[in-house]
Each structure stands twice: as C-alpha cells, then as structure tokens.
Design a protein around this motif. Sequence first.
Motif, PDB file in Angstrom:
ATOM      1  N   ILE A  53      33.883 -13.638  -3.887  1.00 53.33           N
ATOM      2  CA  ILE A  53      33.196 -12.341  -3.796  1.00 53.33           C
ATOM      3  C   ILE A  53      34.162 -11.206  -3.464  1.00 53.33           C
ATOM      4  O   ILE A  53      33.912 -10.053  -3.807  1.00 53.33           O
ATOM      5  N   ALA A  54      35.288 -11.518  -2.848  1.00 53.68           N
ATOM      6  CA  ALA A  54      36.258 -10.482  -2.474  1.00 53.68           C
ATOM      7  C   ALA A  54      36.804  -9.738  -3.689  1.00 53.68           C
ATOM      8  O   ALA A  54      37.210  -8.577  -3.575  1.00 53.68           O
ATOM      9  N   ASP A  55      36.781 -10.375  -4.873  1.00 53.17           N
ATOM     10  CA  ASP A  55      37.300  -9.754  -6.091  1.00 53.17           C
ATOM     11  C   ASP A  55      36.210  -9.179  -6.990  1.00 53.17           C
ATOM     12  O   ASP A  55      36.486  -8.741  -8.105  1.00 53.17           O
ATOM     13  N   VAL A  56      34.968  -9.183  -6.530  1.00 47.32           N
ATOM     14  CA  VAL A  56      33.832  -8.758  -7.357  1.00 47.32           C
ATOM     15  C   VAL A  56      33.499  -7.288  -7.106  1.00 47.32           C
ATOM     16  O   VAL A  56      33.359  -6.854  -5.969  1.00 47.32           O
ATOM     17  N   GLY A  57      33.348  -6.535  -8.224  1.00 43.82           N
ATOM     18  CA  GLY A  57      33.014  -5.118  -8.129  1.00 43.82           C
ATOM     19  C   GLY A  57      31.607  -4.776  -8.563  1.00 43.82           C
ATOM     20  O   GLY A  57      31.123  -3.676  -8.300  1.00 43.82           O
ATOM     21  N   ALA A  58      30.922  -5.705  -9.243  1.00 39.87           N
ATOM     22  CA  ALA A  58      29.550  -5.460  -9.710  1.00 39.87           C
ATOM     23  C   ALA A  58      28.876  -6.799  -9.949  1.00 39.87           C
ATOM     24  O   ALA A  58      29.536  -7.794 -10.252  1.00 39.87           O
ATOM     25  N   LEU A  59      27.543  -6.812  -9.797  1.00 45.56           N
ATOM     26  CA  LEU A  59      26.752  -8.027  -9.948  1.00 45.56           C
ATOM     27  C   LEU A  59      25.638  -7.820 -10.956  1.00 45.56           C
ATOM     28  O   LEU A  59      25.119  -6.709 -11.090  1.00 45.56           O
ATOM     29  N   ALA A  60      25.262  -8.918 -11.627  1.00 47.33           N
ATOM     30  CA  ALA A  60      24.077  -8.949 -12.487  1.00 47.33           C
ATOM     31  C   ALA A  60      23.263 -10.161 -12.092  1.00 47.33           C
ATOM     32  O   ALA A  60      23.828 -11.226 -11.812  1.00 47.33           O
ATOM     33  N   MET A  61      21.959 -10.007 -12.051  1.00 45.15           N
ATOM     34  CA  MET A  61      21.101 -11.154 -11.760  1.00 45.15           C
ATOM     35  C   MET A  61      19.757 -10.964 -12.441  1.00 45.15           C
ATOM     36  O   MET A  61      19.383  -9.846 -12.795  1.00 45.15           O
ATOM     37  N   GLY A  62      19.069 -12.080 -12.609  1.00 51.01           N
ATOM     38  CA  GLY A  62      17.728 -12.046 -13.158  1.00 51.01           C
ATOM     39  C   GLY A  62      16.700 -11.796 -12.074  1.00 51.01           C
ATOM     40  O   GLY A  62      16.999 -11.841 -10.874  1.00 51.01           O
ATOM     41  N   ALA A  63      15.476 -11.551 -12.490  1.00 55.55           N
ATOM     42  CA  ALA A  63      14.393 -11.221 -11.560  1.00 55.55           C
ATOM     43  C   ALA A  63      14.095 -12.356 -10.597  1.00 55.55           C
ATOM     44  O   ALA A  63      13.841 -12.123  -9.409  1.00 55.55           O
ATOM     45  N   THR A  64      14.119 -13.590 -11.069  1.00 56.12           N
ATOM     46  CA  THR A  64      13.810 -14.723 -10.204  1.00 56.12           C
ATOM     47  C   THR A  64      14.845 -14.858  -9.098  1.00 56.12           C
ATOM     48  O   THR A  64      14.500 -15.083  -7.934  1.00 56.12           O
ATOM     49  N   THR A  65      16.113 -14.705  -9.446  1.00 53.84           N
ATOM     50  CA  THR A  65      17.180 -14.764  -8.442  1.00 53.84           C
ATOM     51  C   THR A  65      17.017 -13.626  -7.440  1.00 53.84           C
ATOM     52  O   THR A  65      17.123 -13.825  -6.229  1.00 53.84           O
ATOM     53  N   TYR A  66      16.751 -12.434  -7.945  1.00 47.58           N
ATOM     54  CA  TYR A  66      16.556 -11.271  -7.074  1.00 47.58           C
ATOM     55  C   TYR A  66      15.418 -11.525  -6.077  1.00 47.58           C
ATOM     56  O   TYR A  66      15.564 -11.282  -4.874  1.00 47.58           O
ATOM     57  N   GLU A  67      14.293 -12.013  -6.580  1.00 46.90           N
ATOM     58  CA  GLU A  67      13.151 -12.274  -5.701  1.00 46.90           C
ATOM     59  C   GLU A  67      13.493 -13.335  -4.660  1.00 46.90           C
ATOM     60  O   GLU A  67      13.096 -13.214  -3.497  1.00 46.90           O
ATOM     61  N   TRP A  68      14.242 -14.361  -5.039  1.00 42.15           N
ATOM     62  CA  TRP A  68      14.634 -15.401  -4.084  1.00 42.15           C
ATOM     63  C   TRP A  68      15.532 -14.811  -2.994  1.00 42.15           C
ATOM     64  O   TRP A  68      15.331 -15.080  -1.812  1.00 42.15           O
ATOM     65  N   VAL A  69      16.501 -13.996  -3.396  1.00 40.60           N
ATOM     66  CA  VAL A  69      17.403 -13.370  -2.425  1.00 40.60           C
ATOM     67  C   VAL A  69      16.606 -12.498  -1.462  1.00 40.60           C
ATOM     68  O   VAL A  69      16.789 -12.568  -0.238  1.00 40.60           O
ATOM     69  N   MET A  70      15.739 -11.661  -1.995  1.00 42.73           N
ATOM     70  CA  MET A  70      14.964 -10.764  -1.138  1.00 42.73           C
ATOM     71  C   MET A  70      14.076 -11.543  -0.161  1.00 42.73           C
ATOM     72  O   MET A  70      13.961 -11.179   1.013  1.00 42.73           O
ATOM     73  N   GLU A  71      13.468 -12.617  -0.624  1.00 42.34           N
ATOM     74  CA  GLU A  71      12.617 -13.430   0.246  1.00 42.34           C
ATOM     75  C   GLU A  71      13.444 -14.092   1.356  1.00 42.34           C
ATOM     76  O   GLU A  71      13.057 -14.088   2.517  1.00 42.34           O
ATOM     77  N   HIS A  72      14.592 -14.653   0.985  1.00 41.60           N
ATOM     78  CA  HIS A  72      15.394 -15.387   1.961  1.00 41.60           C
ATOM     79  C   HIS A  72      16.240 -14.488   2.856  1.00 41.60           C
ATOM     80  O   HIS A  72      16.778 -14.951   3.856  1.00 41.60           O
ATOM     81  N   GLU A  73      16.330 -13.228   2.526  1.00 36.59           N
ATOM     82  CA  GLU A  73      17.038 -12.260   3.386  1.00 36.59           C
ATOM     83  C   GLU A  73      16.043 -11.323   4.067  1.00 36.59           C
ATOM     84  O   GLU A  73      16.421 -10.259   4.537  1.00 36.59           O
ATOM     85  N   ASN A  74      14.777 -11.723   4.063  1.00 40.12           N
ATOM     86  CA  ASN A  74      13.714 -10.945   4.718  1.00 40.12           C
ATOM     87  C   ASN A  74      13.663  -9.497   4.257  1.00 40.12           C
ATOM     88  O   ASN A  74      13.475  -8.580   5.057  1.00 40.12           O
ATOM     89  N   GLY A  75      13.855  -9.285   2.961  1.00 42.46           N
ATOM     90  CA  GLY A  75      13.755  -7.953   2.379  1.00 42.46           C
ATOM     91  C   GLY A  75      14.997  -7.093   2.523  1.00 42.46           C
ATOM     92  O   GLY A  75      15.014  -5.957   2.058  1.00 42.46           O
ATOM     93  N   GLU A  76      16.030  -7.622   3.150  1.00 43.80           N
ATOM     94  CA  GLU A  76      17.282  -6.867   3.323  1.00 43.80           C
ATOM     95  C   GLU A  76      18.245  -7.194   2.193  1.00 43.80           C
ATOM     96  O   GLU A  76      18.385  -8.348   1.800  1.00 43.80           O
ATOM     97  N   TRP A  77      18.924  -6.190   1.695  1.00 43.58           N
ATOM     98  CA  TRP A  77      19.920  -6.385   0.650  1.00 43.58           C
ATOM     99  C   TRP A  77      21.270  -6.588   1.320  1.00 43.58           C
ATOM    100  O   TRP A  77      21.720  -5.737   2.080  1.00 43.58           O
ATOM    101  N   THR A  78      21.923  -7.709   1.050  1.00 43.02           N
ATOM    102  CA  THR A  78      23.150  -8.058   1.768  1.00 43.02           C
ATOM    103  C   THR A  78      24.421  -7.855   0.955  1.00 43.02           C
ATOM    104  O   THR A  78      25.515  -8.057   1.479  1.00 43.02           O
ATOM    105  N   TYR A  79      24.300  -7.444  -0.296  1.00 43.54           N
ATOM    106  CA  TYR A  79      25.490  -7.237  -1.126  1.00 43.54           C
ATOM    107  C   TYR A  79      25.972  -5.793  -1.011  1.00 43.54           C
ATOM    108  O   TYR A  79      25.164  -4.870  -0.994  1.00 43.54           O
ATOM    109  N   ASP A  80      27.277  -5.628  -0.952  1.00 39.65           N
ATOM    110  CA  ASP A  80      27.874  -4.290  -0.924  1.00 39.65           C
ATOM    111  C   ASP A  80      28.054  -3.720  -2.325  1.00 39.65           C
ATOM    112  O   ASP A  80      28.093  -2.512  -2.512  1.00 39.65           O
ATOM    113  N   GLN A  81      28.188  -4.579  -3.314  1.00 45.08           N
ATOM    114  CA  GLN A  81      28.463  -4.164  -4.680  1.00 45.08           C
ATOM    115  C   GLN A  81      27.190  -3.675  -5.382  1.00 45.08           C
ATOM    116  O   GLN A  81      26.107  -4.172  -5.116  1.00 45.08           O
ATOM    117  N   PRO A  82      27.360  -2.737  -6.309  1.00 48.55           N
ATOM    118  CA  PRO A  82      26.222  -2.343  -7.142  1.00 48.55           C
ATOM    119  C   PRO A  82      25.708  -3.554  -7.919  1.00 48.55           C
ATOM    120  O   PRO A  82      26.504  -4.377  -8.389  1.00 48.55           O
TER     121      PRO A  82
END
Length: 182
Positions: free
Chosen positions: A42-71
């Motif tokens: 992740i230290a070399d990553v400048g941008a991310l792409a994900m699908g809706a299912t992955t996004y929903e899983w991340v949001m659920e497991h992070e209690n609605g908080e966005w934990t990525y710094d990258q766009p």
Amino acid sequence: MSTCFYTASSLDGFIATPDDSLDWLLNQDIDENGPMAYPGFIADVGALAMGATTYEWVMEHENGEWTYDQPTWVFTHRDLRPPQHGDVRLVQGDVRRVHAEMTAVAEGRDIWIVGGGELAGQFADAGLLDEVWVQFAPVTLGAGAPLLPRRLDLELIDVARNRAFACTRYRVLHDAQGRDAA
C-alpha cells in the motif's frame, strides 16, 4: 507505475464466500512486515478501484469509517453513499475512462484494483492490468466469488512464504495490441 490486482485467495480460487464474507481470511496467520504483506504494498499505491460489494464490506467492517488515504473509485450501479470523510468517487461505465483519471491522480504511483475479481477482469479485458498479486491462504471455501473469472496468461515474477500464506506476484502478458494474451 503499475495497475495491480492485489488480493488474497483460498486454495480453491475464491476471494469471498458465497455471501461475500471475508471472515475466513481475518483469522489467518500472516506477518504484516513479511514478504509481499499489505503495508509494503500500500505504501506505493496512489489510487484505488473497487466494486460495490467490496466497498460495502469495507464500510460495514470499519463501522462506516473510511480508512484509506488514497482517492478511491467505486464502480457501482447501486445507490451507495460515500463516507463522510475520505475521497470516494462513485462511478460506472468503461474502466478505460476511469483508469485515465486514476492515473492522473496517482501521480506516478501504483493503482490498486482492490476487488473483486470481476472488476479486475474488466481492467484486464481493457489491457490495463499489469500485475496480479495473490496471497494464497491455507483454506478452501468450496464456492464463492472467483479470484479472476477470466483466462489470463501470466508470468510468475516473485514468490515467497509469509507464515501461513504462499505469496505470488505475476506479470500480465499482453499481446502486440496491448490486450491480454489469453
């Protein structure tokens, strides 16, 4: 700069259970400072792409908080809400157009296709996927979301063991027109 699909997989080739859970992955033994581990990637990553299912899983497991710094660009046809904090862009359509935006924003850093396999496949179909990194966990799921529901020709460029995981890194082979060789 590379566009990479970095993920974990069960030994039988699934990245999530049939009900889109990643819980099978969270109790596996991995050294966060070991070879091919997430912090180094992740230290070399400048941008991310994900699908809706992955996004929903991340949001659920992070209690609605966005934990990525990258766009992050979330490909969806669903009515999703972006988090209160963080740069999350809800998009749909051809990955080529979005990849161009991501490349500009990443400023020479890597682009991470977070998930899922179908989204990574769309980038591969467009000739935009450069590498596939897979951390194989010592578990089988029997069914679920496939790692990559496409045929791709790959070249193994690195392999390592990180505790319980067999970690692999592949280069996607492209034909003369820039499409995947498969």
